[in-house]
Design a protein around this motif. Structure first.
Motif, PDB file in Angstrom:
ATOM      1  N   SER A   1      -7.859  -6.949   0.724  1.00 52.16           N
ATOM      2  CA  SER A   1      -8.614  -7.457   0.254  1.00 52.16           C
ATOM      3  C   SER A   1      -8.069  -7.751  -1.981  1.00 52.16           C
ATOM      4  O   SER A   1      -8.850  -7.948  -2.578  1.00 52.16           O
ATOM      5  CB  SER A   1      -9.694  -5.554  -0.439  1.00 52.16           C
TER       6      SER A   1
ATOM      7  N   GLN B   1     -12.959   0.752  -5.900  1.00 57.54           N
ATOM      8  CA  GLN B   1     -13.743   1.374  -3.875  1.00 57.54           C
ATOM      9  C   GLN B   1     -14.313   0.440  -3.875  1.00 57.54           C
ATOM     10  O   GLN B   1     -15.185  -0.393  -2.768  1.00 57.54           O
ATOM     11  CB  GLN B   1     -14.038   2.567  -4.750  1.00 57.54           C
TER      12      GLN B   1
ATOM     13  N   ASP C   1       0.868  -1.677   0.034  1.00 63.20           N
ATOM     14  CA  ASP C   1      -0.415   0.126  -0.229  1.00 63.20           C
ATOM     15  C   ASP C   1       0.867   1.130  -0.346  1.00 63.20           C
ATOM     16  O   ASP C   1       0.436   1.872  -0.405  1.00 63.20           O
ATOM     17  CB  ASP C   1      -0.847  -0.174   1.659  1.00 63.20           C
TER      18      ASP C   1
ATOM     19  N   THR D   1      -0.285   8.242 -13.377  1.00 61.72           N
ATOM     20  CA  THR D   1       0.198   9.788 -12.712  1.00 61.72           C
ATOM     21  C   THR D   1       1.232  10.285 -13.838  1.00 61.72           C
ATOM     22  O   THR D   1       2.199  11.564 -13.293  1.00 61.72           O
ATOM     23  CB  THR D   1       1.051   9.565 -11.433  1.00 61.72           C
TER      24      THR D   1
ATOM     25  N   ASP E   1      -6.437 -10.776   4.443  1.00 60.16           N
ATOM     26  CA  ASP E   1      -7.179 -10.186   4.599  1.00 60.16           C
ATOM     27  C   ASP E   1      -6.363  -8.823   3.677  1.00 60.16           C
ATOM     28  O   ASP E   1      -5.973  -7.871   4.383  1.00 60.16           O
ATOM     29  CB  ASP E   1      -6.738  -9.759   5.876  1.00 60.16           C
TER      30      ASP E   1
ATOM     31  N   LYS F   1      -2.382 -10.761   7.370  1.00 53.22           N
ATOM     32  CA  LYS F   1      -2.309  -9.900   7.105  1.00 53.22           C
ATOM     33  C   LYS F   1      -0.411  -9.467   6.269  1.00 53.22           C
ATOM     34  O   LYS F   1      -0.034  -9.586   5.825  1.00 53.22           O
ATOM     35  CB  LYS F   1      -3.142  -8.653   7.586  1.00 53.22           C
TER      36      LYS F   1
ATOM     37  N   GLN G   1       1.329   4.338  -2.596  1.00 58.44           N
ATOM     38  CA  GLN G   1       1.417   5.700  -1.837  1.00 58.44           C
ATOM     39  C   GLN G   1       2.277   6.514  -2.977  1.00 58.44           C
ATOM     40  O   GLN G   1       2.250   7.633  -3.133  1.00 58.44           O
ATOM     41  CB  GLN G   1       1.197   5.534  -1.192  1.00 58.44           C
TER      42      GLN G   1
ATOM     43  N   ALA H   1       3.302   7.135  -6.426  1.00 57.61           N
ATOM     44  CA  ALA H   1       1.816   7.501  -6.898  1.00 57.61           C
ATOM     45  C   ALA H   1       2.034   9.134  -6.549  1.00 57.61           C
ATOM     46  O   ALA H   1       1.553  10.073  -7.527  1.00 57.61           O
ATOM     47  CB  ALA H   1       0.230   7.147  -6.553  1.00 57.61           C
ATOM     48  N   THR H   2       2.664   9.625  -5.548  1.00 59.81           N
ATOM     49  CA  THR H   2       2.237  10.886  -4.968  1.00 59.81           C
ATOM     50  C   THR H   2       3.253  11.588  -4.736  1.00 59.81           C
ATOM     51  O   THR H   2       3.869  12.840  -4.463  1.00 59.81           O
ATOM     52  CB  THR H   2       1.707  10.901  -3.655  1.00 59.81           C
TER      53      THR H   2
ATOM     54  N   ASN I   1     -14.390  -4.955   4.068  1.00 58.66           N
ATOM     55  CA  ASN I   1     -14.631  -4.331   4.908  1.00 58.66           C
ATOM     56  C   ASN I   1     -16.115  -4.889   5.345  1.00 58.66           C
ATOM     57  O   ASN I   1     -16.385  -5.427   6.533  1.00 58.66           O
ATOM     58  CB  ASN I   1     -14.938  -2.804   5.161  1.00 58.66           C
TER      59      ASN I   1
ATOM     60  N   LYS J   1      -1.577   1.530 -11.794  1.00 61.57           N
ATOM     61  CA  LYS J   1      -2.353   1.982 -11.195  1.00 61.57           C
ATOM     62  C   LYS J   1      -2.001   3.551 -11.019  1.00 61.57           C
ATOM     63  O   LYS J   1      -2.098   4.806 -11.345  1.00 61.57           O
ATOM     64  CB  LYS J   1      -2.603   1.812  -9.503  1.00 61.57           C
TER      65      LYS J   1
ATOM     66  N   VAL K   1     -13.263  -2.518  -2.630  1.00 63.04           N
ATOM     67  CA  VAL K   1     -13.138  -2.554  -0.968  1.00 63.04           C
ATOM     68  C   VAL K   1     -14.117  -2.554   0.193  1.00 63.04           C
ATOM     69  O   VAL K   1     -14.109  -2.818   1.626  1.00 63.04           O
ATOM     70  CB  VAL K   1     -11.838  -1.573  -1.100  1.00 63.04           C
ATOM     71  N   GLY K   2     -14.759  -1.814   0.122  1.00 67.97           N
ATOM     72  CA  GLY K   2     -16.377  -2.014   1.175  1.00 67.97           C
ATOM     73  C   GLY K   2     -16.651  -3.303   0.705  1.00 67.97           C
ATOM     74  O   GLY K   2     -17.415  -2.822   2.382  1.00 67.97           O
TER      75      GLY K   2
END
Lengths: 430, 288
Positions: free
Chosen positions: A214, A418, A81, A110, A212, A265, A85, A88-89, A425, A106, A421-422
């Motif tokens: 996702s 998205q 993760d 950018t 776990d 995880k 990040q 990308a950022t 959860n 993903k 992922v919801g």
């Protein structure tokens, strides 16, 4: 600097003359061979900052780079993760990104990474076809999900759209890849397991586990649901909302019935669950199996008839790289593919992008065991010296072709990520 | 003259208060304000952008997951709090009234803190091999013939989560209660006895009312710690249960900061309400 205009002048003249082209080329090549000696002295000052997931961010590699190439490679290991990040950022925080192919899908839009000129990559032709054409053999089909070949190329240096076929510009140079399946404890199960559907078999109530995370967990779920004959997916790597709902519903019911002992995880958690016997069947990663075996506990990376869920990573260059640093990065990539790293990774149970060159850095016994699926002729040890197999043992799943040829889908990021992922959860909270 | 003096007095007061005010503003008010602001922002898959949207709250308050997760968080909180209180009160009572010399009180109190010399995570994880299917607890029970099959619910269950919470946080209850108990004038207990009160009556009519502030401080510790936790729930339930903290940590992991911020704001408000209700029962300031 003085030599360059001169060589241009000469080659233009020789072209005009039409006879001395060979001479021009000779002078040109003289300039080129002179070039590395100029920067060979400066390159010792170069530091390349690489970040990535723990699997291939190996300190041994950095040490060997210093030894073989002279420059410094700084490694930062993060979880996937954080890797996404950062790529990308924070484009200025790295020179080389060691990321997975689905992360590439993903992050590429950018514009933080630059495509690589394949003509500068010496072993490009020898890269495993699974990363170029996507086909292991001319007859095989491209698997579902984010197959590396689908995000491996762009049209030009600044291209942002992925090309459908092999071009001269590569997004990532593959570093490490493998085919994942379920891990089992044969001593506690006591019968053959040959399908993903066994994960939800009530026989293993309270003794199963799934990871776990996702994006990967949903794929393992899909493999199971498809094997049970409950759902037929158009693309497991890019499910529709309806497919996600159905998949999660099946697993939520299993969870409520107490099928799962726990979810894991991190790598260590999966090792502990298996080694302690809390769990006898679960999604697992190859080095975790090795770690359980290293404790003297029987554990099998069970090949299943529906095939494997595969993943692959590669190194990409930051868009900020230029000049000497960029040359050093190409040098690093060429070194990466030249065999030493490949041999190192193969002895850990992964595959390397250019198997051919890795072979030179492995013993015949190791090559036979890890790549060809032959019975070991002597002890097989990991790069750190742990004994992993004895004479006569055969690798779970067999040869490279048998394993990578049976890939059913690649790790992926879905359009409905998205939403998924919801739902995930909800599954955890259920 | 009097006017001038009152002015310089006021200035001095402002100056004396300002260091604390600045520290609080920088490290408490500002970060919380930031979280509140971000909770209205929007997010794409890998970036967040300033906006004023209610989407994050709307999604949060409409999702059934939120309610079940908050319910679970309250459940963990109430059970852990009750057990911490029962054990903490008993331990503090024993230390304060049954140990006669102050030296031994201090020694035994320090013994209570020994587990805290190791990290929180280690204390939690050490339960895992103990409670496991083939762990010491199950093996002992089986060899004693009390059970035939290993008890599955010992580990990776809500039981395990509550057990870990109680283990981790009981000391936060012991310390303030012990502290208030030590301040109780012993002559009050003698007076109660002389007036003919039984031990139980002394406990409920004298000791309990006088230790209320300690109980309340301990309760605030336990409630805020349990409601804000995520790692204990993840490890001890084997990721099978979720509380609000895990919801937030999942969002952070997926780079959905605005959504995480919105959940944090709701959690913060909830915790503040809970503490507000608790403070209605006892005026801590007055009693301190």
């Amino acid at each position: 600097m003085n030599e360059t205009p001169k060589s241009n002048f000469v080659s233009r003249r020789s072209l005009l003359k039409g006879t001395a082209a060979v001479a021009g080329a000779a002078i040109g090549s003289g300039v080129v061979t002179g070039f590395p000696t100029i920067w060979a002295q400066n390159i010792k000052d170069v530091t390349l900052r690489q970040f990535g997931t723990g699997v291939s961010n190996l300190n041994d590699v950095a040490v060997k780079v210093k030894e073989d190439l002279g420059f410094t490679l700084e490694m930062t290991a993060l979880d996937s993760d954080s890797v996404t990040q950062r790529a990308a950022t924070q484009p200025k925080s790295f020179d080389i990104a060691d990321i997975e192919y689905w992360i590439c899908k993903k992050v590429w839009p950018t514009g933080n990474l630059q495509a690589m000129d394949t003509s500068k990559i010496k072993n490009f032709d020898k890269i495993a076809p699974i990363f170029t054409t996507g086909k292991l053999t001319p007859e095989s089909t491209v698997a579902q999900g984010t197959a590396p070949s689908t995000v491996g190329f762009v049209d030009g240096k600044g291209g942002t759209a992925f090309a459908k076929e092999v071009t001269g510009w590569m997004t990532l140079i593959p570093t490490i890849y493998n085919a994942d399946t379920l891990g089992i404890r044969p001593d506690l199960i006591g019968r053959p397991i040959d399908t993903w559907a066994e994960l939800l078999n009530p026989e293993f109530k309270g003794k199963a586990s799934i990871l776990d995370i996702s994006s990967i967990g949903i794929m393992d779920m899909a493999m199971v649901c498809e094997a049970m004959g409950e759902i037929k997916y158009a693309d497991k790597g890019n499910m529709t909302r309806e497919e996600i709902d159905k998949t999660i519903a099946i697993f939520t019911e299993a969870k409520k019935n107490g099928q799962f002992r726990a979810f894991w995880k991190s790598f260590d958690e999966s090792v502990n669950l298996m080694a302690s016997g809390e769990v006898v069947i679960q999604s697992m990663w190859s080095p975790a199996i090795t770690a359980v075996k290293a404790k003297g506990i029987e554990c099998v990376y069970q090949p299943l008839k529906e095939g494997y869920r595969s993943w692959g990573g590669g190194i990409g260059l930051s868009a900020n790289l230029s000049g000497l640093e960029l040359e050093a990065a190409y040098e690093y990539i060429n070194w990466y593919l030249s065999g030493w790293v490949g041999g190192y990774l193969m002895r850990q149970g992964y595959y390397s992008a250019v198997p051919e060159t890795s072979k030179e850095f492995m013993s015949e016994n190791e090559w036979g065991y890890w790549y060809e699926g032959k019975p070991a002729t002597g002890d097989i040890t990991s790069p750190t010296g742990d004994k992993l197999a004895a004479a006569g043992d055969v690798r779970d799943g067999g040869s490279y072709e048998a394993r990578m040829g049976a890939v059913a889908c690649w790790n992926a990021v879905m359009d409905e990520n998205q939403y998924m992922v919801g739902k995930w959860n909800e599954f955890i909270a259920a | 003259m009097p006017l001038k003096r009152s002015f310089s007095n006021a200035l001095a007061a402002w100056l004396m208060a300002s260091p604390l005010a600045i520290v609080l503003a920088l490290f408490l008010v500002l970060p919380i304000a930031m979280i509140v602001v971000v909770s209205f922002w929007g997010a794409t898959e890998f970036s967040i952008y300033p906006a004023f949207k209610l989407d994050n709250y709307e999604f949060l308050l409409r999702s059934s997951v939120t309610y079940s997760v908050f319910l679970k968080t309250f459940m963990f909180t109430v059970i852990s709090w009750a057990l911490c209180l029962a054990i903490g009160f008993t331990v503090a009572y024993f230390l304060a009234f049954h140990i006669r010399t102050q030296t031994w009180q201090i020694v035994l109190f320090l013994v209570c803190t020994v587990p805290f010399l190791t990290s929180n995570i280690i204390r939690m994880i050490s339960w895992v091999p103990f409670l496991g299917r083939n762990g010491i607890a199950n093996q002992t029970l089986m060899s004693m013939g009390i059970i035939d099959e290993p008890l599955e619910w010992l580990l990776f269950s809500d039981f395990a989560v509550v057990l870990a919470f109680v283990h981790l946080y009981t000391l936060f209850m012991v310390v303030p209660i012990f502290n208030t108990m030590m301040r109780i004038d012993k002559s009050l207990l003698e007076a109660a006895r002389d007036a003919g009160a039984t031990g139980y009556q002394t406990l409920t009519n004298v000791i309990l009312p006088l230790t209320k502030p300690g109980i309340m401080i301990g309760s605030i510790f336990v409630v805020t710690l349990v409601m804000g936790d995520f790692i204990t729930v993840r490890f001890m339930s084997g990721s099978q249960s979720a509380n609000v903290g895990r919801l937030i940590s999942n969002d952070v992991a997926l780079l959905r900061y605005p959504s995480a911020a919105a959940t944090s704001v709701v959690l913060l408000i909830t915790v503040l309400i809970v503490i507000g209700i608790m403070l209605r029962f006892v005026n801590i300031r007055k009693e301190l």
